[in-house]
Design a protein around this motif. Sequence first.
Motif, PDB file in Angstrom:
ATOM      1  N   GLY A  29       0.834  -1.201   0.000  1.00  0.00           N
ATOM      2  CA  GLY A  29       0.000   0.000   0.000  1.00  0.00           C
ATOM      3  C   GLY A  29       0.863   1.243   0.000  1.00  0.00           C
ATOM      4  O   GLY A  29       1.961   1.254  -0.556  1.00  0.00           O
ATOM      5  N   THR A  30       0.371   2.315   0.636  1.00  0.00           N
ATOM      6  CA  THR A  30       1.076   3.602   0.672  1.00  0.00           C
ATOM      7  C   THR A  30       1.325   4.005   2.123  1.00  0.00           C
ATOM      8  O   THR A  30       0.642   3.561   3.042  1.00  0.00           O
ATOM      9  CB  THR A  30       0.244   4.686  -0.030  1.00  0.00           C
ATOM     10  N   GLU A  31       2.345   4.941   2.324  1.00  0.00           N
ATOM     11  CA  GLU A  31       2.726   5.426   3.649  1.00  0.00           C
ATOM     12  C   GLU A  31       2.982   6.930   3.589  1.00  0.00           C
ATOM     13  O   GLU A  31       3.394   7.455   2.546  1.00  0.00           O
ATOM     14  CB  GLU A  31       3.978   4.714   4.164  1.00  0.00           C
ATOM     15  N   GLU A  32       2.780   7.626   4.730  1.00  0.00           N
ATOM     16  CA  GLU A  32       3.121   9.035   4.851  1.00  0.00           C
ATOM     17  C   GLU A  32       3.265   9.387   6.330  1.00  0.00           C
ATOM     18  O   GLU A  32       2.856   8.636   7.216  1.00  0.00           O
ATOM     19  CB  GLU A  32       2.059   9.925   4.197  1.00  0.00           C
ATOM     20  N   VAL A  33       3.883  10.546   6.554  1.00  0.00           N
ATOM     21  CA  VAL A  33       4.106  11.057   7.912  1.00  0.00           C
ATOM     22  C   VAL A  33       3.371  12.389   8.054  1.00  0.00           C
ATOM     23  O   VAL A  33       3.482  13.258   7.180  1.00  0.00           O
ATOM     24  CB  VAL A  33       5.604  11.243   8.210  1.00  0.00           C
ATOM     25  N   CYS A  46      -7.463   8.869   3.922  1.00  0.00           N
ATOM     26  CA  CYS A  46      -7.298   7.487   3.481  1.00  0.00           C
ATOM     27  C   CYS A  46      -7.186   7.509   1.966  1.00  0.00           C
ATOM     28  O   CYS A  46      -8.165   7.678   1.230  1.00  0.00           O
ATOM     29  CB  CYS A  46      -8.474   6.639   3.921  1.00  0.00           C
ATOM     30  N   ARG A  47      -5.966   7.406   1.499  1.00  0.00           N
ATOM     31  CA  ARG A  47      -5.723   7.567   0.068  1.00  0.00           C
ATOM     32  C   ARG A  47      -6.028   6.266  -0.697  1.00  0.00           C
ATOM     33  O   ARG A  47      -6.024   5.182  -0.126  1.00  0.00           O
ATOM     34  CB  ARG A  47      -4.282   7.999  -0.173  1.00  0.00           C
ATOM     35  N   GLU A 107      -9.545  -0.383   3.074  1.00  0.00           N
ATOM     36  CA  GLU A 107     -10.833  -0.459   2.378  1.00  0.00           C
ATOM     37  C   GLU A 107     -11.159  -1.923   2.080  1.00  0.00           C
ATOM     38  O   GLU A 107     -10.278  -2.705   1.737  1.00  0.00           O
ATOM     39  CB  GLU A 107     -10.811   0.357   1.097  1.00  0.00           C
ATOM     40  N   VAL A 108     -12.396  -2.238   2.249  1.00  0.00           N
ATOM     41  CA  VAL A 108     -12.834  -3.623   2.063  1.00  0.00           C
ATOM     42  C   VAL A 108     -13.597  -3.721   0.742  1.00  0.00           C
ATOM     43  O   VAL A 108     -14.591  -3.021   0.535  1.00  0.00           O
ATOM     44  CB  VAL A 108     -13.722  -4.089   3.224  1.00  0.00           C
ATOM     45  N   GLU A 115      -4.531  -0.830   1.579  1.00  0.00           N
ATOM     46  CA  GLU A 115      -4.136  -0.232   2.859  1.00  0.00           C
ATOM     47  C   GLU A 115      -3.355   1.060   2.630  1.00  0.00           C
ATOM     48  O   GLU A 115      -2.607   1.180   1.645  1.00  0.00           O
ATOM     49  CB  GLU A 115      -3.266  -1.187   3.680  1.00  0.00           C
ATOM     50  N   HIS A 116      -3.548   2.004   3.572  1.00  0.00           N
ATOM     51  CA  HIS A 116      -2.753   3.241   3.564  1.00  0.00           C
ATOM     52  C   HIS A 116      -2.311   3.521   5.010  1.00  0.00           C
ATOM     53  O   HIS A 116      -3.133   3.694   5.905  1.00  0.00           O
ATOM     54  CB  HIS A 116      -3.583   4.416   3.028  1.00  0.00           C
ATOM     55  N   ARG A 117      -0.977   3.541   5.203  1.00  0.00           N
ATOM     56  CA  ARG A 117      -0.424   3.711   6.543  1.00  0.00           C
ATOM     57  C   ARG A 117       0.036   5.152   6.751  1.00  0.00           C
ATOM     58  O   ARG A 117       0.705   5.738   5.871  1.00  0.00           O
ATOM     59  CB  ARG A 117       0.728   2.733   6.769  1.00  0.00           C
ATOM     60  N   ILE A 118      -0.278   5.702   7.931  1.00  0.00           N
ATOM     61  CA  ILE A 118       0.073   7.086   8.288  1.00  0.00           C
ATOM     62  C   ILE A 118       0.769   7.079   9.651  1.00  0.00           C
ATOM     63  O   ILE A 118       0.256   6.482  10.602  1.00  0.00           O
ATOM     64  CB  ILE A 118      -1.170   7.990   8.354  1.00  0.00           C
ATOM     65  N   GLN A 119       1.917   7.722   9.705  1.00  0.00           N
ATOM     66  CA  GLN A 119       2.607   7.915  10.994  1.00  0.00           C
ATOM     67  C   GLN A 119       2.268   9.307  11.516  1.00  0.00           C
ATOM     68  O   GLN A 119       2.666  10.319  10.929  1.00  0.00           O
ATOM     69  CB  GLN A 119       4.126   7.764  10.847  1.00  0.00           C
ATOM     70  N   LEU A 120       1.532   9.382  12.604  1.00  0.00           N
ATOM     71  CA  LEU A 120       1.125  10.659  13.212  1.00  0.00           C
ATOM     72  C   LEU A 120       2.080  11.025  14.338  1.00  0.00           C
ATOM     73  O   LEU A 120       2.272  10.247  15.280  1.00  0.00           O
ATOM     74  CB  LEU A 120      -0.301  10.559  13.758  1.00  0.00           C
ATOM     75  N   LEU A 121       2.684  12.174  14.213  1.00  0.00           N
ATOM     76  CA  LEU A 121       3.563  12.721  15.247  1.00  0.00           C
ATOM     77  C   LEU A 121       2.873  13.931  15.863  1.00  0.00           C
ATOM     78  O   LEU A 121       2.601  14.913  15.168  1.00  0.00           O
ATOM     79  CB  LEU A 121       4.920  13.109  14.666  1.00  0.00           C
ATOM     80  N   VAL A 122       2.591  13.869  17.147  1.00  0.00           N
ATOM     81  CA  VAL A 122       1.950  14.976  17.861  1.00  0.00           C
ATOM     82  C   VAL A 122       3.044  15.829  18.500  1.00  0.00           C
ATOM     83  O   VAL A 122       3.794  15.354  19.360  1.00  0.00           O
ATOM     84  CB  VAL A 122       0.967  14.471  18.925  1.00  0.00           C
ATOM     85  N   ALA A 123       3.168  17.068  18.070  1.00  0.00           N
ATOM     86  CA  ALA A 123       4.246  17.958  18.522  1.00  0.00           C
ATOM     87  C   ALA A 123       3.712  18.980  19.527  1.00  0.00           C
ATOM     88  O   ALA A 123       2.542  19.357  19.504  1.00  0.00           O
ATOM     89  CB  ALA A 123       4.873  18.664  17.329  1.00  0.00           C
TER      90      ALA A 123
END
Length: 433
Positions: A29-33, A46-47, A107-108, A115-123
């Motif tokens: 799938g895809t990934e982003e931060v 959700c891309r 998505e089903v 699948e699309h994975r996202i890394q969330l960083l709370v600053a």
Amino acid sequence: MRLPGGTPPARLFLALCVWRLVPRRDAAGTEEVVYGEVGGSILLLCRNVSKEATEVVWFQGDPQSVPPLFSSKVEFPQDVRFSLVDNSSLHITELRLQDEGNYTCKEVLNKTDHEHRIQLLVANPPRSSPKCWAGTSSLGQMLQLFCSWPGGYPHPTLHWREEGGDLENTSWIISSTSSADTHVETLNSSRLSHRKVFKCVGSHVVKQEEPVCTVEIKVPSLESEPLKTCFVGDDVTLTCRVTESTPPARLTWLQGITQPEVEIRPGGRYLITQEGNVSQLTIRNCSQGADGGCYVCKAQNPVGLREVFVCLTVKQPVNIVGVVGAVVVLSLLAILVVSGVILYYHPLLCLRGTAFRNQDSSDVLVLVDSEEDDEGKGEEDTIGISSKHEVMALVNGSSIQAAYLSHLTEGDDGEQHGRVSSRETRSEDTPVT
């Protein structure tokens, strides 16, 4: 440090706050931060969701080991801060530090799952402004620039600049270190000048503005008491004060002008103390031969050097008791001499003073010896001696009253002579029997 293409890391992290990283595609799938700020809101897209998708499921963590966090078929999740937008994107409000982590949307479909994975960083950005100051390296006279900006998560990015541009990758830099929220640059002192300004710039991933702080380096400036006096055997303290210096100067004491490199070390008769920007040299048991002369107070920092002179005069102690005794004796002698002169040239000064004080008195004392006529001694004695008068008069010491008494005495003499003459006449008229 710069990334390829000349983009500083601070600007790259700042861009992440506004824009998402370009999704990376792989077989799964895809990934982003994505960066979010504590207390703020964020939308996780959700891309690659197809229109044919019947369901979108969100997971916080590994989809293979955790239950679904949110599903498009569930109207209300357990946490009301989470919601779906357009039936696919996850919206989170009032972000907390515990919301940080990996999120996966899935998505089903009837045949395949995307699948699309996202890394969330709370600053959490720092609430204060950066603070910067200058110091001296312990290895030698090298300038160190310190910049600190605490209280942020993740740690902010700090770098130093001068008027002409960044200090990084220049011949000025000897070493550069960073630890947590502090960045330190060690510079070569050969190119430093008085009142040169350096600027520290801070940046944070969720803060658009770049706060700054500045440091102005200065050559030391000194003041002291130029002249001091000490009596033999006493203690004396020489004081030297730094009125201006950036970074703080190192203070030392030197003895003698001809040998200025001989530094005085504390110990023995010398005591050196320093509190803040004030240094004091205490000399115990002053010696006229060893301690008299000029001393040098030296202040030095990586920017420059300043010196000031303090000259000490050592004197023999004064016998105060002897001086006081001599003054008393001389005073008594002067009084005696003046009194003798006055009594010698004016012996009746005291008597005259007494007469002057009694001048207004009205009392008159007159003593008159009464006349005694001794008829038994015969007529010859009566004729030969008219009378005897002794008059003593004291009339306030006044010459006028004395004259008046003299006149009265003469009058009495005339009366006495008249009495004698009448007696003689009566004696002649008397017949002889």
